[in-house]
Design an enzyme around this catalytic site. Structure first.
Site, PDB file in Angstrom:
ATOM      1  N   ALA A  69      36.427  38.374  95.177  1.00 52.95           N
ATOM      2  CA  ALA A  69      36.904  39.734  95.432  1.00 52.95           C
ATOM      3  C   ALA A  69      37.267  39.876  96.904  1.00 52.95           C
ATOM      4  CB  ALA A  69      35.818  40.736  95.064  1.00 52.95           C
ATOM      5  N   GLY A 112      34.411  36.152  92.367  1.00 47.55           N
ATOM      6  CA  GLY A 112      35.473  36.527  91.431  1.00 47.55           C
ATOM      7  C   GLY A 112      36.411  35.354  91.131  1.00 47.55           C
ATOM      8  N   GLU A 115      34.788  33.555  88.505  1.00 42.67           N
ATOM      9  CA  GLU A 115      34.945  34.342  87.271  1.00 42.67           C
ATOM     10  C   GLU A 115      36.318  34.106  86.640  1.00 42.67           C
ATOM     11  OE1 GLU A 115      33.744  38.075  89.175  1.00 42.67           O
ATOM     12  OE2 GLU A 115      32.130  38.179  87.704  1.00 42.67           O
ATOM     13  N   GLU A 135      27.828  36.209  95.507  1.00 42.22           N
ATOM     14  CA  GLU A 135      27.721  37.667  95.580  1.00 42.22           C
ATOM     15  C   GLU A 135      26.383  38.119  96.147  1.00 42.22           C
ATOM     16  OE1 GLU A 135      28.773  35.943  92.934  1.00 42.22           O
ATOM     17  OE2 GLU A 135      30.533  36.894  92.032  1.00 42.22           O
TER      18      GLU A 135
END
Ligand code: CO8
Length: 260
Positions: A69, A112, A115, A135
Site C-alpha cells: 500500500a 499489499g 496480497e 504491516e
C-alpha cells in the site's frame, strides 16, 4: 494479434491469448496508491471482458514486484475516507478474476504487493524474489486478503510467522510453503512466466476458467473473511500507533509505539 497501449504506470499488452500487465510506478516501487489500483483494476476488467484474452499475466518492470500500500497516501487518510473510498477494495477485480492469473515475481513482494501475489493462481518467482507482510512493523495489518488467502495457502503457522514477525521469506522457502508454484533463475523469469501463460492460453478457455472456479470453491468462507479483514484493517486508521508507524517510515526512523 499484438496490441500495445501505455496507461501511465502500467504496460498493457495482448499477445497469443495472454493479457499482460506490467507494473511500473517507478517513483514508489509500485506502491499501491488508489489511482494505481484503479489502473490495475481497469486493466484486469478489460482483460476479463476481452475475448482475445484467455490468461492474465502480472509482472513488474522495476527491481521489486510491489512495495505494498502507498504509505504516503495512507498517512494522509482519515478513517472515514478509508471506509468511504473502500480503500483496498480497488484491487478486487484481480482477486475475483474468472480467467487464470499468472504472477511473475521479482525482488520484493511486500504487504499489499504480497496480497496481489496471493490473488493470483500460479506464481512464478525469480530465485532472488522475497515475500513479506511487514504491516505489523507499521502498526497496520493486511487489508486485501493477506490474513485470509495467505493462511489458506501456507497454513496457519507459516502465515502467523510471516504476519506477526514481518520477516521476509525467500523464493525457495516460499516454494516449500506453497506460496510459489515454481522458482526459476532471475534471467528466465519473464520468459518462463510467459511460456506458462501461453501454454494455458492454448487450451480451451471455458474449461480453464471452470477448473479455476472449481479450485476456488474449496476456499469456503473466503468472501466473508475478506470483508471482516477489511473492516479490521480500516480500524487501524483510528489508532495512534498506526499514525506513528506510517510517519516513522516516511521519516526513515524506527517507530515509537505507545501501546506495546
Ligand atoms: N509506499 C510509499 N512509498 C514507498 C513505499 C510504500 N509502500 N515503499 C517504498 N516507497 C518509496 C520510498 O519512500 C522511497 O521514496 P524516496 O526515494 O522519495 O525516499 C522510494 O519508494 C524507494 O524506496 P527505498 O529507498 O525504501 O528502497 P529500498 O530498495 O531501500 O527498499 C523496500 C525497498 C524494502 C520495499 C522498502 O521501500 C520498504 O520497506 N517499503 C515499505 C514496505 C511496506 O512496509 N509495505 C507495507 C505497506 S502496508 C500494506 O501494504 C497494507 C496493505 C493493505 C491493503 C492495500 C491494498 C491496496
Amino acid at each position: 494479434i499484438h496490441r500495445r497501449t501505455t496507461v501511465s504506470k502500467l504496460d498493457v499488452t495482448i499477445e497469443d491469448g495472454v493479457g499482460q500487465i506490467v507494473l511500473k510506478r517507478a517513483e514508489a516501487l509500485n506502491a499501491l496508491s488508489r489511482a494505481f489500483c484503479n489502473e490495475i483494476d481497469t486493466a484486469v476488467a478489460a482483460f476479463e471482458a476481452s475475448p482475445e484474452v484467455r490468461v492474465i499475466l502480472i509482472a513488474s518492470a522495476l527491481k521489486h514486484f510491489c512495495a505494498g500500500a502507498d504509505i504516503r497516501e495512507m498517512s494522509g487518510m482519515t478513517h472515514e475516507e478509508a471506509v468511504a473510498e473502500a480503500f483496498v477494495g480497488c484491487v478486487k477485480t484481480l482477486g475475483e478474476a474468472r480467467k487464470p492469473v499468472v504472477a511473475a515475481v521479482n525482488g520484493l513482494a511486500a504487504g499489499g504487493g504480497c496480497e496481489l501475489v496471493e490473488m493470483c493462481d500460479l506464481v512464478v518467482a525469480g530465485e532472488s524474489a522475497r515475500f513479506c507482510h511487514p504491516e505489523i512493523t507499521l502498526a497496520a495489518m493486511p487489508g486485501a486478503g493477506g490474513t485470509q488467502r495467505l493462511a489458506r495457502v501456507v497454513g496457519k503457522h507459516v502465515a502467523m510467522d510471516l504476519l506477526l514477525t514481518g520477516r521476509a521469506m525467500n523464493a525457495q522457502e516460499a516454494l516449500a510453503a506453497g506460496l510459489v508454484s515454481r522458482v526459476v533463475p532471475d534471467a528466465e523469469l519473464a520468459s518462463t512466466a510467459l511460456a506458462i501463460a501461453r501454454k494455458i492460453a492454448a487450451f480451451s478457455s471455458p474449461v480453464a476458467c471452470r477448473i479455476k472456479e472449481s479450485v476456488r470453491s474449496t476456499q469456503t468462507g473466503l468472501a466473508e473473511g475478506l470483508l471482516a479483514e477489511r473492516e479490521r484493517f480500516h480500524r487501524c486508521f483510528l489508532e495512534d500507533d498506526f499514525r506513528e508507524g506510517l510517519q516513522a517510515f516516511l521519516d526513515k526512523r524506527p517507530p515509537a509505539f505507545r501501546h506495546r
